[in-house]
Design a protein around this motif. Structure first.
Motif, PDB file in Angstrom:
ATOM      1  N   LEU A 232      46.817  75.810  36.839  1.00  0.00           N
ATOM      2  CA  LEU A 232      45.468  75.136  37.268  1.00  0.00           C
ATOM      3  C   LEU A 232      44.738  75.362  36.007  1.00  0.00           C
ATOM      4  O   LEU A 232      43.948  74.386  35.762  1.00  0.00           O
ATOM      5  CB  LEU A 232      44.962  75.940  38.430  1.00  0.00           C
ATOM      6  CG  LEU A 232      43.470  75.580  38.989  1.00  0.00           C
ATOM      7  CD1 LEU A 232      43.450  74.144  39.378  1.00  0.00           C
ATOM      8  CD2 LEU A 232      42.943  76.176  40.103  1.00  0.00           C
ATOM      9  N   ALA A 233      44.641  76.456  35.156  1.00  0.00           N
ATOM     10  CA  ALA A 233      43.991  76.533  33.735  1.00  0.00           C
ATOM     11  C   ALA A 233      44.071  75.519  33.168  1.00  0.00           C
ATOM     12  O   ALA A 233      43.321  74.885  32.182  1.00  0.00           O
ATOM     13  CB  ALA A 233      43.950  77.753  33.700  1.00  0.00           C
TER      14      ALA A 233
ATOM     15  N   ARG B 142      43.106  70.358  30.396  1.00  0.00           N
ATOM     16  CA  ARG B 142      43.535  68.996  29.920  1.00  0.00           C
ATOM     17  C   ARG B 142      42.470  68.199  30.608  1.00  0.00           C
ATOM     18  O   ARG B 142      42.137  66.992  29.737  1.00  0.00           O
ATOM     19  CB  ARG B 142      44.772  68.760  30.465  1.00  0.00           C
ATOM     20  CG  ARG B 142      45.986  69.455  29.806  1.00  0.00           C
ATOM     21  CD  ARG B 142      47.072  69.010  30.556  1.00  0.00           C
ATOM     22  NE  ARG B 142      48.433  69.863  29.974  1.00  0.00           N
ATOM     23  CZ  ARG B 142      49.599  69.747  30.396  1.00  0.00           C
ATOM     24  NH1 ARG B 142      49.891  68.877  31.446  1.00  0.00           N
ATOM     25  NH2 ARG B 142      50.520  70.624  29.875  1.00  0.00           N
ATOM     26  N   LEU B 143      42.033  68.471  31.706  1.00  0.00           N
ATOM     27  CA  LEU B 143      41.011  67.542  32.322  1.00  0.00           C
ATOM     28  C   LEU B 143      39.577  67.601  31.499  1.00  0.00           C
ATOM     29  O   LEU B 143      38.915  66.571  31.241  1.00  0.00           O
ATOM     30  CB  LEU B 143      40.609  67.994  33.686  1.00  0.00           C
ATOM     31  CG  LEU B 143      39.751  67.177  34.519  1.00  0.00           C
ATOM     32  CD1 LEU B 143      40.174  65.644  34.699  1.00  0.00           C
ATOM     33  CD2 LEU B 143      39.310  67.598  35.882  1.00  0.00           C
ATOM     34  N   ALA B 144      39.421  68.734  31.084  1.00  0.00           N
ATOM     35  CA  ALA B 144      38.206  68.703  30.135  1.00  0.00           C
ATOM     36  C   ALA B 144      38.153  68.030  28.833  1.00  0.00           C
ATOM     37  O   ALA B 144      37.351  67.245  28.440  1.00  0.00           O
ATOM     38  CB  ALA B 144      37.818  70.267  29.780  1.00  0.00           C
TER      39      ALA B 144
ATOM     40  N   ALA C 275      36.712  60.756  27.274  1.00  0.00           N
ATOM     41  CA  ALA C 275      35.989  59.653  28.018  1.00  0.00           C
ATOM     42  C   ALA C 275      34.580  59.415  27.539  1.00  0.00           C
ATOM     43  O   ALA C 275      34.160  58.318  27.484  1.00  0.00           O
ATOM     44  CB  ALA C 275      36.298  59.905  29.474  1.00  0.00           C
ATOM     45  N   GLN C 276      33.863  60.650  27.522  1.00  0.00           N
ATOM     46  CA  GLN C 276      32.444  60.674  27.102  1.00  0.00           C
ATOM     47  C   GLN C 276      32.298  60.018  25.571  1.00  0.00           C
ATOM     48  O   GLN C 276      31.269  59.206  25.274  1.00  0.00           O
ATOM     49  CB  GLN C 276      31.792  62.016  26.956  1.00  0.00           C
ATOM     50  CG  GLN C 276      31.771  62.683  28.492  1.00  0.00           C
ATOM     51  CD  GLN C 276      31.390  64.193  28.539  1.00  0.00           C
ATOM     52  OE1 GLN C 276      31.062  64.526  27.564  1.00  0.00           O
ATOM     53  NE2 GLN C 276      31.106  64.727  29.654  1.00  0.00           N
TER      54      GLN C 276
END
Length: 380
Positions: A330-331, A336-338, A344-345
Motif C-alpha cells: 500500500l505504501a 506511485r500514486l503521489a 499530472a500536476q
C-alpha cells in the motif's frame, strides 16, 4: 449469570497453606443483615440466577447471620456454602439443614494428621473427621455433602488415600481441583506449580458466569480480587440489571484486571467441564493418582489443546506478516500514486501555460489583423 457468589465474610479462622489470605488489602468484615437483604432482594427480582454460593475469601460460618441468609433463598434458589469444617458442630449443621441449605462443600486436604494440619493451617485432623462424619449422618436425605480437594505438591502423592478416607466418612462426591495462585497472590511454586495459561487464551468462565458480591455489597471481578481493584458496581446502590449489562460488555476481553494476567485457576475453563464424558476434576485426580489410562488420555487432551493454541498463534503470526506485506504494498502504491499526481500536476501546468501562450498569440494576431483592416477601411 448462572451463579451469584456472596461473600458472607472475608475473615477466616485459619491460614491454609494454599491460600494467600494474609495478602488481602481490601477491607475485612462481615456482611450485615441490611446489606444482605438489599443484595438478595435484587437477585430474587432479577429472576435468572441458578445458584447462590456462600464462599469468597473467608470462612462463611463465621458470620452469625449465615443460616438467615440461606433461609432467605429457601425454596427459591439452590444454595451452597464452602467451609473448612471447623464450625460444623452437630448444632450448627442442624441449623444449616433447617435453613434449607442445598449443598455443603467441605474443603478437605490431607490423608493424615500431618498433611491435613499443614494444609489446613493447624485445624485439628481428628476433630475435623468427627465433625464431617456427624454432618454426613445428620444430612442424610436432607442436604448434600460433598468435598473439594486442592491438588498441591503436598497433597498430590496422597490423592488416592484422601479419596478413601472421604469415602469412609460417607462422602462419595469429591472434586479434585488443581491449586491456583489466587490471581497471582500465592507466590512461588513450592505449593502450587500449575502453569499459567498462554495470554492468547482469553476465556474466563468465572467472570462470564459468576457474579461475585463482596461482603460490602460491592460487585468485584471475582473472588480472586484480593485488592478490590476490579470493581464492576455496587448492589447496594445500583440496579442489578445495570451491573449485569456493564459486565456483559467486558466479556471475552481477556486480562482486563491486574489479577487476570497471572491467573491459573482451572475453573476459568469450567464451561468445558467434561473431556470425553469425564469431569475435569476426575481427570485431575487420574493424572496425579497414577491411573495411567485416564492420565494418558488427559495428557493427550492437553497436548491437543496446546496444538490448537500453537496453530492459532501461527495463524495470527501469518496474518500479521501478511498485514505488514499489504502495508508495504500500500505504501508503494501510495508513493506511485503521489508521483503520478505530481506528473499530472506538471502536465496540467504545461497545458495551462501552452493554452495561455496560444491565447496570447491569438490576441496578438487579432490585434495585428485589426490594425491592418481598420486603416484600410478609413482610407476608402
Amino acid at each position: 449469570m448462572n451463579t451469584v457468589e456472596i461473600e458472607a465474610t472475608n475473615e477466616c479462622n485459619t491460614r491454609c497453606l494454599h491460600c494467600p489470605h494474609e495478602t488481602i488489602t481490601r477491607p475485612k468484615g462481615k456482611m450485615t443483615w441490611e446489606t444482605f437483604q438489599v443484595v438478595a432482594d435484587k437477585v430474587l427480582a432479577y429472576g435468572k440466577t441458578q445458584a447462590i454460593d456462600f464462599a469468597g475469601m473467608g470462612e462463611p460460618t463465621l458470620n452469625p447471620h449465615l443460616p438467615r441468609f440461606i433461609a432467605y433463598f429457601k425454596g427459591k434458589i439452590p444454595t451452597y456454602i464452602t467451609t473448612n469444617a471447623s464450625a460444623l458442630t452437630p448444632k450448627n449443621v442442624e441449623r444449616l439443614i433447617e435453613a434449607g441449605l442445598g449443598t455443603l462443600i467441605i474443603s478437605y486436604n490431607g490423608a493424615d494428621a500431618e498433611t491435613y494440619e499443614l494444609m489446613m493451617g493447624g485445624l485439628n485432623f481428628e476433630r475435623a473427621e468427627k465433625y464431617i462424619a456427624h454432618a454426613v449422618q445428620l444430612a442424610q436425605g436432607r442436604m448434600r455433602v460433598v468435598a473439594n480437594v486442592s491438588v498441591t505438591r503436598q497433597t498430590r502423592p496422597k490423592l488416592a488415600e484422601i479419596r478413601r478416607r472421604l469415602n469412609d466418612l460417607g462422602i462419595e462426591k469429591i472434586s479434585f481441583s488443581l491449586c491456583h495462585n489466587r490471581g497471582g497472590h500465592l507466590k512461588g511454586d513450592g505449593i502450587c506449580d500449575t502453569p499459567i495459561p498462554p495470554r492468547s487464551i482469553k476465556q474466563c468462565d468465572i467472570f462470564d458466569y459468576t457474579l461475585f458480591v463482596a461482603w460490602t455489597g460491592e460487585v468485584l471481578a471475582c473472588c480472586h480480587d484480593l485488592d478490590g481493584v476490579g470493581k464492576i458496581g455496587n448492589l447496594v446502590t445500583q440496579p442489578l440489571e445495570d451491573i449485569v449489562r456493564y459486565k456483559e460488555g467486558l466479556r471475552g476481553q481477556g486480562a482486563i484486571f491486574p489479577m487476570c494476567a497471572t491467573c491459573n485457576d482451572l475453573y476459568r475453563f469450567s464451561g468445558q467441564a467434561n473431556i470425553a464424558g469425564t469431569p475435569v476434576s476426575e481427570w485431575v485426580y487420574a493424572l496425579h493418582a497414577d491411573q495411567s489410562e485416564l492420565a494418558n488420555l488427559y495428557i493427550a487432551a492437553l497436548r491437543q489443546r496446546d496444538a490448537l493454541v500453537e496453530a492459532q498463534r501461527a495463524q495470527t503470526d501469518q496474518a500479521r506478516s501478511e498485514a505488514e506485506q499489504y502495508k508495504q504494498q500500500l505504501a508503494e502504491v501510495e508513493s506511485r500514486l503521489a508521483a503520478l499526481e505530481a506528473r499530472a500536476q506538471r502536465a496540467e501546468a504545461l497545458v495551462s501555460a501552452y493554452e495561455q501562450g496560444r491565447f496570447i498569440r491569438l490576441v496578438r494576431t487579432l490585434k495585428r489583423a485589426t490594425g491592418q483592416i481598420v486603416p484600410r477601411a478609413e482610407g476608402q
